[in-house]
Motif scaffolding. Sequence first.
Motif, PDB file in Angstrom:
ATOM      1  N   THR A  70      60.902 -37.784  26.318  1.00 42.16           N
ATOM      2  CA  THR A  70      61.351 -38.050  27.687  1.00 42.16           C
ATOM      3  C   THR A  70      60.405 -37.511  28.746  1.00 42.16           C
ATOM      4  O   THR A  70      60.699 -37.597  29.936  1.00 42.16           O
ATOM      5  CB  THR A  70      62.745 -37.439  27.911  1.00 42.16           C
TER       6      THR A  70
ATOM      7  N   ILE B 148      72.038 -35.682  17.755  1.00 43.71           N
ATOM      8  CA  ILE B 148      71.122 -35.667  18.898  1.00 43.71           C
ATOM      9  C   ILE B 148      70.892 -34.225  19.320  1.00 43.71           C
ATOM     10  O   ILE B 148      71.835 -33.466  19.528  1.00 43.71           O
ATOM     11  CB  ILE B 148      71.707 -36.453  20.089  1.00 43.71           C
TER      12      ILE B 148
ATOM     13  N   LEU C  52      70.704 -38.403  28.491  1.00 41.45           N
ATOM     14  CA  LEU C  52      71.607 -38.451  27.336  1.00 41.45           C
ATOM     15  C   LEU C  52      72.714 -39.491  27.475  1.00 41.45           C
ATOM     16  O   LEU C  52      73.038 -40.174  26.496  1.00 41.45           O
ATOM     17  CB  LEU C  52      72.193 -37.063  27.080  1.00 41.45           C
TER      18      LEU C  52
ATOM     19  N   THR D 104      68.950 -32.113  22.319  1.00 43.28           N
ATOM     20  CA  THR D 104      68.301 -32.284  23.608  1.00 43.28           C
ATOM     21  C   THR D 104      68.398 -30.978  24.390  1.00 43.28           C
ATOM     22  O   THR D 104      68.884 -29.968  23.878  1.00 43.28           O
ATOM     23  CB  THR D 104      68.928 -33.464  24.371  1.00 43.28           C
ATOM     24  N   ASP D 105      67.910 -30.973  25.621  1.00 45.75           N
ATOM     25  CA  ASP D 105      68.046 -29.772  26.446  1.00 45.75           C
ATOM     26  C   ASP D 105      68.933 -30.077  27.659  1.00 45.75           C
ATOM     27  O   ASP D 105      69.332 -31.216  27.896  1.00 45.75           O
ATOM     28  CB  ASP D 105      66.690 -29.206  26.864  1.00 45.75           C
TER      29      ASP D 105
ATOM     30  N   GLU E  85      76.190 -34.033  19.316  1.00 45.31           N
ATOM     31  CA  GLU E  85      75.150 -33.585  20.252  1.00 45.31           C
ATOM     32  C   GLU E  85      74.997 -32.077  20.225  1.00 45.31           C
ATOM     33  O   GLU E  85      75.978 -31.340  20.119  1.00 45.31           O
ATOM     34  CB  GLU E  85      75.514 -34.036  21.676  1.00 45.31           C
TER      35      GLU E  85
ATOM     36  N   ILE F   3      61.506 -29.785  22.645  1.00 42.57           N
ATOM     37  CA  ILE F   3      62.570 -30.308  21.779  1.00 42.57           C
ATOM     38  C   ILE F   3      61.971 -31.031  20.581  1.00 42.57           C
ATOM     39  O   ILE F   3      62.431 -30.870  19.435  1.00 42.57           O
ATOM     40  CB  ILE F   3      63.509 -31.245  22.577  1.00 42.57           C
TER      41      ILE F   3
ATOM     42  N   ILE G 276      73.058 -29.371  22.678  1.00 41.17           N
ATOM     43  CA  ILE G 276      72.348 -29.210  23.944  1.00 41.17           C
ATOM     44  C   ILE G 276      71.821 -27.786  24.043  1.00 41.17           C
ATOM     45  O   ILE G 276      72.589 -26.820  24.019  1.00 41.17           O
ATOM     46  CB  ILE G 276      73.258 -29.544  25.135  1.00 41.17           C
TER      47      ILE G 276
ATOM     48  N   VAL H 209      67.639 -32.812  30.242  1.00 38.32           N
ATOM     49  CA  VAL H 209      67.686 -34.184  29.734  1.00 38.32           C
ATOM     50  C   VAL H 209      69.133 -34.637  29.568  1.00 38.32           C
ATOM     51  O   VAL H 209      69.467 -35.806  29.798  1.00 38.32           O
ATOM     52  CB  VAL H 209      66.912 -34.290  28.407  1.00 38.32           C
ATOM     53  N   ALA H 210      70.001 -33.709  29.180  1.00 42.22           N
ATOM     54  CA  ALA H 210      71.410 -34.052  28.982  1.00 42.22           C
ATOM     55  C   ALA H 210      72.036 -34.585  30.264  1.00 42.22           C
ATOM     56  O   ALA H 210      72.892 -35.479  30.228  1.00 42.22           O
ATOM     57  CB  ALA H 210      72.178 -32.831  28.489  1.00 42.22           C
TER      58      ALA H 210
ATOM     59  N   LEU I 179      65.616 -35.794  21.462  1.00 40.05           N
ATOM     60  CA  LEU I 179      65.637 -36.436  22.779  1.00 40.05           C
ATOM     61  C   LEU I 179      65.181 -35.398  23.810  1.00 40.05           C
ATOM     62  O   LEU I 179      65.948 -34.546  24.236  1.00 40.05           O
ATOM     63  CB  LEU I 179      67.049 -36.926  23.104  1.00 40.05           C
ATOM     64  N   GLY I 180      63.912 -35.464  24.160  1.00 41.61           N
ATOM     65  CA  GLY I 180      63.404 -34.478  25.107  1.00 41.61           C
ATOM     66  C   GLY I 180      61.896 -34.472  25.157  1.00 41.61           C
ATOM     67  O   GLY I 180      61.230 -35.388  24.663  1.00 41.61           O
TER      68      GLY I 180
END
Length: 366
Positions: free
Chosen positions: A130, A40, A51, A42-43, A67, A108, A69, A46-47, A103-104
């Motif tokens: 997201t 995954i 997340l 993400t930023d 993950e 992302i 991040i 979002v985390a 995820l973002g």
Amino acid sequence: MTRIPVELAERSYEILIEPGALASAGDHLGPFVKNGRVFIVTDENVANHILPTLRASLDTGRIAHKEHILPAGESTKSWKMLEDLVESLLEEQIERSDILVALGGGVIGDLVGFAAAIIKRGCKFVQIPTSLLAQVDSSVGGKTAINSKAGKNLVGSFNQPEFVLIDPEVLNSLPDRELRAGYAEVLKYGLIDKPDFFEWCEQNGARVLGRDSNALVHAIAESVSAKARIVAADERELSGTRALLNLGHTFGHALEADTGYSARLVHGEAVAAGMALAFGYSQRRGHCPAADAGRVKAALQAVGLPFDLTSASVEATGQALVGHMMHDKKMQSGRLPFLLANGIGQTFLAPDVDLKDVVDFLDNCR
């Protein structure tokens, strides 16, 4: 759940839209992972908010995952961040049977899609957008890229995901400004070739931005269906059909460049002002009725989006803005085609635009 196919022969995939779908993401990812792992990406924003739900879903499905991040913001779409991400994934011995999950928002999604294209000559990836902008635009269609000193999205590739999972409920944690910015892309689909949808947006924009579930699902599904249809017809912008998706972007990217790709003017806001400028310039050239150009401005203004240079806080000269346009990827033999309109829902590609006339138009807009 709404399922929308992106028809690309052997590379076809589905876009899945369902409120609450993130909680069952493990079920959807399972068939693509098999015996592999999920990485995954993400930023930080979002985390904190989203997340944990994805993490719990993967744990429930007993899917191994790691993950990464990253910092939030446009600066993450850089050579440095791409290098760091790729090297980190290689150190973790990522295999082609594993799958990357973006995820973002658009930043992302673009970065992860490009990383997936180049790691071991191609790994699988999934988009879980997201932000509204990512859900209706950047997560669909396979355009991936990072920014360079010369401009935005100039280094990248076409790389289609395995599937796109859209959960409108994740937008509940999205700041109002970001939701409005994404809504500009929703309006865009009506302006390209769906005048009935634009009329629906005029009547229901407040419901969408008020996070009404039914309105959000309808707006997302209509937008994604429109983009899927255009991408299927012209995946790599060879026929000119896919170029229609850039409505407002030629002007908008110049506004972004002038504001330093900063929080002063986020991408969706720049596109909003860019669409108003495109319709205004279409009116100047005698293509678009003044009433239609006025409707575009009114629709943007009604939801608090920029609708001209002043509301976009841009004071640059026309020459300076056209100078930014010279870095546009669509430049060919020193000429830049523009997306103009004969009216709402009647966008077309104009290859014969005189940039000196654009300079004069923009100076008059000031």
